[in-house]
Design a protein around this motif. Structure first.
Motif, PDB file in Angstrom:
ATOM      1  N   GLU A   1      41.440  40.973  53.450  1.00  0.00           N
ATOM      2  CA  GLU A   1      41.519  39.598  53.939  1.00  0.00           C
ATOM      3  C   GLU A   1      42.437  38.716  53.089  1.00  0.00           C
ATOM      4  O   GLU A   1      42.535  37.510  53.326  1.00  0.00           O
ATOM      5  N   THR A   2      43.099  39.301  52.092  1.00  0.00           N
ATOM      6  CA  THR A   2      44.029  38.540  51.256  1.00  0.00           C
ATOM      7  C   THR A   2      45.299  38.246  52.042  1.00  0.00           C
ATOM      8  O   THR A   2      45.853  39.126  52.690  1.00  0.00           O
ATOM      9  N   THR A   3      45.751  36.997  51.974  1.00  0.00           N
ATOM     10  CA  THR A   3      46.992  36.606  52.641  1.00  0.00           C
ATOM     11  C   THR A   3      47.912  35.913  51.634  1.00  0.00           C
ATOM     12  O   THR A   3      47.451  35.289  50.685  1.00  0.00           O
ATOM     13  N   GLY A   4      49.227  36.055  51.855  1.00  0.00           N
ATOM     14  CA  GLY A   4      50.225  35.364  51.037  1.00  0.00           C
ATOM     15  C   GLY A   4      50.488  35.974  49.678  1.00  0.00           C
ATOM     16  O   GLY A   4      51.172  35.361  48.843  1.00  0.00           O
ATOM     17  N   LEU A   5      49.992  37.182  49.431  1.00  0.00           N
ATOM     18  CA  LEU A   5      50.123  37.797  48.108  1.00  0.00           C
ATOM     19  C   LEU A   5      51.575  38.038  47.717  1.00  0.00           C
ATOM     20  O   LEU A   5      51.996  37.668  46.612  1.00  0.00           O
ATOM     21  N   ASP A   6      52.366  38.642  48.591  1.00  0.00           N
ATOM     22  CA  ASP A   6      53.762  38.958  48.258  1.00  0.00           C
ATOM     23  C   ASP A   6      54.549  37.697  47.900  1.00  0.00           C
ATOM     24  O   ASP A   6      55.252  37.663  46.887  1.00  0.00           O
ATOM     25  N   GLU A   7      54.416  36.680  48.725  1.00  0.00           N
ATOM     26  CA  GLU A   7      55.156  35.432  48.490  1.00  0.00           C
ATOM     27  C   GLU A   7      54.726  34.771  47.185  1.00  0.00           C
ATOM     28  O   GLU A   7      55.563  34.260  46.431  1.00  0.00           O
ATOM     29  N   PHE A   8      53.417  34.803  46.910  1.00  0.00           N
ATOM     30  CA  PHE A   8      52.899  34.183  45.686  1.00  0.00           C
ATOM     31  C   PHE A   8      53.417  34.903  44.440  1.00  0.00           C
ATOM     32  O   PHE A   8      53.889  34.274  43.495  1.00  0.00           O
ATOM     33  N   LEU A   9      53.331  36.235  44.432  1.00  0.00           N
ATOM     34  CA  LEU A   9      53.783  37.005  43.267  1.00  0.00           C
ATOM     35  C   LEU A   9      55.284  36.845  43.046  1.00  0.00           C
ATOM     36  O   LEU A   9      55.749  36.775  41.905  1.00  0.00           O
TER      37      LEU A   9
ATOM     38  N   SER B   1      47.745  28.648  44.155  1.00  0.00           N
ATOM     39  CA  SER B   1      49.018  28.034  44.523  1.00  0.00           C
ATOM     40  C   SER B   1      49.939  27.857  43.327  1.00  0.00           C
ATOM     41  O   SER B   1      49.495  27.526  42.232  1.00  0.00           O
ATOM     42  N   CYS B   2      51.224  28.082  43.600  1.00  0.00           N
ATOM     43  CA  CYS B   2      52.291  27.814  42.646  1.00  0.00           C
ATOM     44  C   CYS B   2      53.354  27.043  43.422  1.00  0.00           C
ATOM     45  O   CYS B   2      53.967  27.599  44.347  1.00  0.00           O
ATOM     46  N   GLU B   3      53.491  25.779  43.079  1.00  0.00           N
ATOM     47  CA  GLU B   3      54.403  24.889  43.805  1.00  0.00           C
ATOM     48  C   GLU B   3      54.042  24.890  45.287  1.00  0.00           C
ATOM     49  O   GLU B   3      52.927  24.538  45.635  1.00  0.00           O
ATOM     50  N   ASP B   4      54.932  25.335  46.162  1.00  0.00           N
ATOM     51  CA  ASP B   4      54.693  25.261  47.607  1.00  0.00           C
ATOM     52  C   ASP B   4      54.234  26.583  48.231  1.00  0.00           C
ATOM     53  O   ASP B   4      54.229  26.731  49.445  1.00  0.00           O
ATOM     54  N   VAL B   5      53.839  27.548  47.401  1.00  0.00           N
ATOM     55  CA  VAL B   5      53.436  28.866  47.899  1.00  0.00           C
ATOM     56  C   VAL B   5      51.978  29.125  47.519  1.00  0.00           C
ATOM     57  O   VAL B   5      51.580  28.877  46.382  1.00  0.00           O
ATOM     58  N   SER B   6      51.193  29.623  48.485  1.00  0.00           N
ATOM     59  CA  SER B   6      49.769  29.889  48.239  1.00  0.00           C
ATOM     60  C   SER B   6      49.368  31.283  48.683  1.00  0.00           C
ATOM     61  O   SER B   6      49.925  31.832  49.619  1.00  0.00           O
ATOM     62  N   MET B   7      48.379  31.806  47.990  1.00  0.00           N
ATOM     63  CA  MET B   7      47.727  33.062  48.331  1.00  0.00           C
ATOM     64  C   MET B   7      46.257  32.733  48.558  1.00  0.00           C
ATOM     65  O   MET B   7      45.680  31.937  47.816  1.00  0.00           O
ATOM     66  N   VAL B   8      45.639  33.331  49.562  1.00  0.00           N
ATOM     67  CA  VAL B   8      44.228  33.105  49.835  1.00  0.00           C
ATOM     68  C   VAL B   8      43.497  34.440  49.722  1.00  0.00           C
ATOM     69  O   VAL B   8      43.897  35.421  50.346  1.00  0.00           O
TER      70      VAL B   8
END
Length: 136
Positions: free
Chosen positions: A14-22, A123-130
């Protein structure tokens, strides 16, 4: 904070946004691969005004932290870096604020509990992982 005490297990699928966050954090691809396979539990207990968190990551030794709300402490990341972490309460959420001065990186994780489910939005700046966690 009391709602977050106890043992929680990440629900990896259920993790989303991991690639963009890393990528936003600037982690090299090999470090990103380790985070993608991350399977862990976190157990937090309270003793007076101190907290103890034990992070059990599959295939690794447990990480143990003793900390107090509002006081910075050194955190050990999977990639070997050691950001400073300050945990605070904001209403019914817990906010983890990370600072890694060596690489000029800052990010936050906001944790909110609803019954036996926890949502952690990092979150880091405008990118988030949930990430979703379940009480075990």
């Amino acid at each position: 904070m009391d709602a977050q005490l106890g043992k929680w297990k990440v629900v990896k699928e259920e993790t989303t946004g991991l690639d963009e966050f890393l990528t936003k954090l600037g982690l090299p691809k090999e470090a990103q691969a380790a985070y993608k396979d991350l399977d862990y539990t976190i157990e937090t207990s309270k003793d007076g005004d101190s907290f103890k968190s034990v992070v059990n990551i599959t295939g690794r030794d447990p990480l143990v932290y003793t900390w107090k709300l509002g006081e910075a402490f050194e955190y050990q990341s999977l990639d070997g870096t050691k950001p400073m972490l300050t945990v605070t309460e904001e209403g019914d959420t817990v906010v983890e604020s990370y600072t890694l001065e060596k690489f000029n990186r800052q990010w936050k994780c906001v944790r909110k509990v609803d019954g036996d489910a926890m949502t952690a939005t990092t979150s880091c700046e405008d990118v988030s992982m949930v990430q979703k966690l379940k009480r075990v």
